[in-house]
Design an enzyme around this catalytic site. Structure first.
Site, PDB file in Angstrom:
ATOM      1  N   ASP A   1       0.032   5.133   1.003  1.00 28.30           N
ATOM      2  CA  ASP A   1      -0.170   6.081   2.100  1.00 28.30           C
ATOM      3  C   ASP A   1      -0.107   5.374   3.447  1.00 28.30           C
ATOM      4  O   ASP A   1      -0.935   4.520   3.737  1.00 28.30           O
ATOM      5  CB  ASP A   1      -1.539   6.777   1.967  1.00 28.30           C
ATOM      6  CG  ASP A   1      -1.658   7.582   0.679  1.00 28.30           C
ATOM      7  OD1 ASP A   1      -0.670   8.235   0.296  1.00 28.30           O
ATOM      8  OD2 ASP A   1      -2.731   7.561   0.066  1.00 28.30           O
TER       9      ASP A   1
ATOM     10  N   ASP B   1      -1.633  -0.375   6.201  1.00 29.61           N
ATOM     11  CA  ASP B   1      -1.770   0.374   7.459  1.00 29.61           C
ATOM     12  C   ASP B   1      -3.235   0.604   7.829  1.00 29.61           C
ATOM     13  O   ASP B   1      -3.522   1.133   8.901  1.00 29.61           O
ATOM     14  CB  ASP B   1      -1.076   1.747   7.367  1.00 29.61           C
ATOM     15  CG  ASP B   1      -1.805   2.697   6.440  1.00 29.61           C
ATOM     16  OD1 ASP B   1      -2.218   2.249   5.346  1.00 29.61           O
ATOM     17  OD2 ASP B   1      -1.977   3.862   6.806  1.00 29.61           O
TER      18      ASP B   1
ATOM     19  N   GLY C   1      -7.385   4.113   3.520  1.00 25.62           N
ATOM     20  CA  GLY C   1      -7.522   3.071   2.504  1.00 25.62           C
ATOM     21  C   GLY C   1      -8.795   3.167   1.674  1.00 25.62           C
ATOM     22  O   GLY C   1      -8.965   2.458   0.703  1.00 25.62           O
TER      23      GLY C   1
ATOM     24  N   ARG D   1     -11.622   8.524  -2.162  1.00 29.99           N
ATOM     25  CA  ARG D   1     -11.888   9.934  -1.816  1.00 29.99           C
ATOM     26  C   ARG D   1     -13.371  10.193  -1.574  1.00 29.99           C
ATOM     27  O   ARG D   1     -13.756  10.787  -0.567  1.00 29.99           O
ATOM     28  CB  ARG D   1     -11.379  10.824  -2.956  1.00 29.99           C
ATOM     29  CG  ARG D   1     -11.319  12.291  -2.601  1.00 29.99           C
ATOM     30  CD  ARG D   1     -10.814  13.101  -3.791  1.00 29.99           C
ATOM     31  NE  ARG D   1      -9.575  12.546  -4.329  1.00 29.99           N
ATOM     32  CZ  ARG D   1      -9.072  12.849  -5.530  1.00 29.99           C
ATOM     33  NH1 ARG D   1      -9.694  13.724  -6.295  1.00 29.99           N
ATOM     34  NH2 ARG D   1      -7.954  12.292  -5.960  1.00 29.99           N
TER      35      ARG D   1
ATOM     36  N   SER E   1      -5.272   5.567  -3.858  1.00 25.41           N
ATOM     37  CA  SER E   1      -5.156   6.992  -4.167  1.00 25.41           C
ATOM     38  C   SER E   1      -5.010   7.262  -5.659  1.00 25.41           C
ATOM     39  O   SER E   1      -4.230   6.617  -6.351  1.00 25.41           O
ATOM     40  CB  SER E   1      -3.955   7.576  -3.430  1.00 25.41           C
ATOM     41  OG  SER E   1      -3.787   8.923  -3.812  1.00 25.41           O
TER      42      SER E   1
ATOM     43  N   ASN F   1      -3.749   9.937  -6.537  1.00 25.05           N
ATOM     44  CA  ASN F   1      -2.509  10.731  -6.562  1.00 25.05           C
ATOM     45  C   ASN F   1      -1.262   9.847  -6.429  1.00 25.05           C
ATOM     46  O   ASN F   1      -0.153  10.368  -6.314  1.00 25.05           O
ATOM     47  CB  ASN F   1      -2.511  11.735  -5.404  1.00 25.05           C
ATOM     48  CG  ASN F   1      -3.626  12.766  -5.550  1.00 25.05           C
ATOM     49  OD1 ASN F   1      -3.625  13.558  -6.489  1.00 25.05           O
ATOM     50  ND2 ASN F   1      -4.584  12.746  -4.640  1.00 25.05           N
TER      51      ASN F   1
ATOM     52  N   ASP G   1       0.880  -1.151   0.000  1.00 26.20           N
ATOM     53  CA  ASP G   1       0.000   0.000   0.000  1.00 26.20           C
ATOM     54  C   ASP G   1       0.936   1.224   0.000  1.00 26.20           C
ATOM     55  O   ASP G   1       2.138   1.084   0.266  1.00 26.20           O
ATOM     56  CB  ASP G   1      -0.837  -0.073   1.294  1.00 26.20           C
ATOM     57  CG  ASP G   1      -1.607   1.188   1.565  1.00 26.20           C
ATOM     58  OD1 ASP G   1      -2.328   1.637   0.671  1.00 26.20           O
ATOM     59  OD2 ASP G   1      -1.475   1.731   2.679  1.00 26.20           O
TER      60      ASP G   1
HETATM   61  P1  B16 Z   1      -6.972  10.218  -3.188  1.00 27.57           P
HETATM   62  P2  B16 Z   1      -3.699   4.070   0.150  1.00 27.57           P
HETATM   63  C1  B16 Z   1      -5.677   5.862   0.177  1.00 27.57           C
HETATM   64  O1  B16 Z   1      -4.385   5.487  -0.190  1.00 27.57           O
HETATM   65  C2  B16 Z   1      -5.647   6.621   1.502  1.00 27.57           C
HETATM   66  O2  B16 Z   1      -5.338   5.744   2.565  1.00 27.57           O
HETATM   67  C3  B16 Z   1      -7.007   7.202   1.776  1.00 27.57           C
HETATM   68  O3  B16 Z   1      -6.972   7.938   2.987  1.00 27.57           O
HETATM   69  C4  B16 Z   1      -7.429   8.087   0.607  1.00 27.57           C
HETATM   70  O4  B16 Z   1      -8.727   8.628   0.822  1.00 27.57           O
HETATM   71  C5  B16 Z   1      -7.421   7.255  -0.668  1.00 27.57           C
HETATM   72  O5  B16 Z   1      -6.132   6.715  -0.871  1.00 27.57           O
HETATM   73  C6  B16 Z   1      -7.815   8.075  -1.886  1.00 27.57           C
HETATM   74  O6  B16 Z   1      -6.833   9.053  -2.115  1.00 27.57           O
HETATM   75  O7  B16 Z   1      -7.937  11.228  -2.671  1.00 27.57           O
HETATM   76  O8  B16 Z   1      -5.554  10.740  -3.274  1.00 27.57           O
HETATM   77  O9  B16 Z   1      -7.428   9.591  -4.479  1.00 27.57           O
HETATM   78  O10 B16 Z   1      -3.586   4.012   1.629  1.00 27.57           O
HETATM   79  O11 B16 Z   1      -4.587   3.005  -0.454  1.00 27.57           O
HETATM   80  O12 B16 Z   1      -2.361   4.168  -0.540  1.00 27.57           O
HETATM   81 MG    MG Z   2      -2.664   3.237   3.474  1.00 28.49          MG
END
Ligand code: B16
Ligand code: MG
Length: 224
Positions: free
Chosen positions: A20, A179, A55, A58, A125, A127, A18
């Protein structure tokens, strides 16, 4: 007659990370951006509330935040709020330095590859590609799946199953590093092994929990 037991060996042949909260502390940036949005809407968002957002996509995160604040919004209003949060998140990301990658993570990835273990990235994400580019690790992965490539977000297993498929490794031979509670559930639902990164209280469903990603020792691979 000698009976030869045909015991199935489940060797780990791929590790799926993962992003973030596992490779870098962008989970904190997500929290700060959601907290700012909640404050602007007139309520507080606590770190405990934030656990539910980890996880999760958005738009699903926004729904949880609005529910916590007892706020209803139209689809258009939701779009505006989500864009606002994403812009604040990106203000942090724009200032990110390659040194922000968690200590020991690059070394762990290198050690895994040296052992012939495939390495994938599975982040909800949208991003994710920007973040790994800023960290300078975009070429370290044998497969990358991000939030732009999936329909169902964690705890649905889609993201991990798609990553395993791209890696060419069956789910039973994959180990996920996560996480988020939703991420641990997604890994288990995919039929994979899972190392939780964080608190054993929160991530008690994982096969093993480490405080930090680099605390995982590759000698553990054979024991999972
Ligand atoms: P974004 P991961 C997740 O990333 C984050 O944990 C989560 O908090 C976030 O809302 C989600 O990505 C979407 O992110 O707004 O940047 O598209 O933990 O799966 O790497
Ligand atoms: Mg994460």
């Amino acid at each position: 007659m000698r009976h030869i037991e045909n015991k199935k060996l489940n060797l780990i042949r791929a590790c799926i990370f993962d992003l973030d909260g596992v490779l870098v502390d962008t989970a904190h940036y997500h929290f700060l951006a959601w907290k700012r949005l909640a404050n602007e809407l007139g309520f507080e968002l606590t770190p405990a509330d934030n656990e539910q957002l980890k996880g999760v996509s958005r738009m699903q995160s926004l729904d949880i935040v609005l529910q916590l604040g007892g706020i209803t919004a139209t689809e258009h209003e939701k779009e505006v709020l989500a864009n606002k949060k994403n812009a604040w998140f990106n203000d942090f990301v724009d200032r990110m330095m390659p040194e922000e990658i968690f200590p020991g993570v690059k070394q762990l990835i290198r050690e895994l590859k040296a052992k012939g273990v495939k390495v994938g990235l599975a982040s909800s994400s949208k991003n994710a590609k920007t973040v790994i580019q800023l960290l300078g690790i975009q070429n370290e992965f044998d497969a990358i799946v991000d939030g732009t490539m999936i329909v169902n977000s964690k705890p649905h297993p889609e993201i991990f199953l798609l990553t395993a498929e791209k890696l060419g490794i069956v789910p039973e031979e994959c180990l996920v590093f996560e996480d988020a509670e939703a991420g641990v559930e997604a890994a288990l639902a995919a039929g994979m092994k899972c190392v939780g990164v964080g608190s054993p209280l929160q991530l008690n469903r994982a096969h093993e929990v480490v405080a930090k990603t680099a605390d995982f020792k590759i000698t553990e691979l054979a024991k999972l």
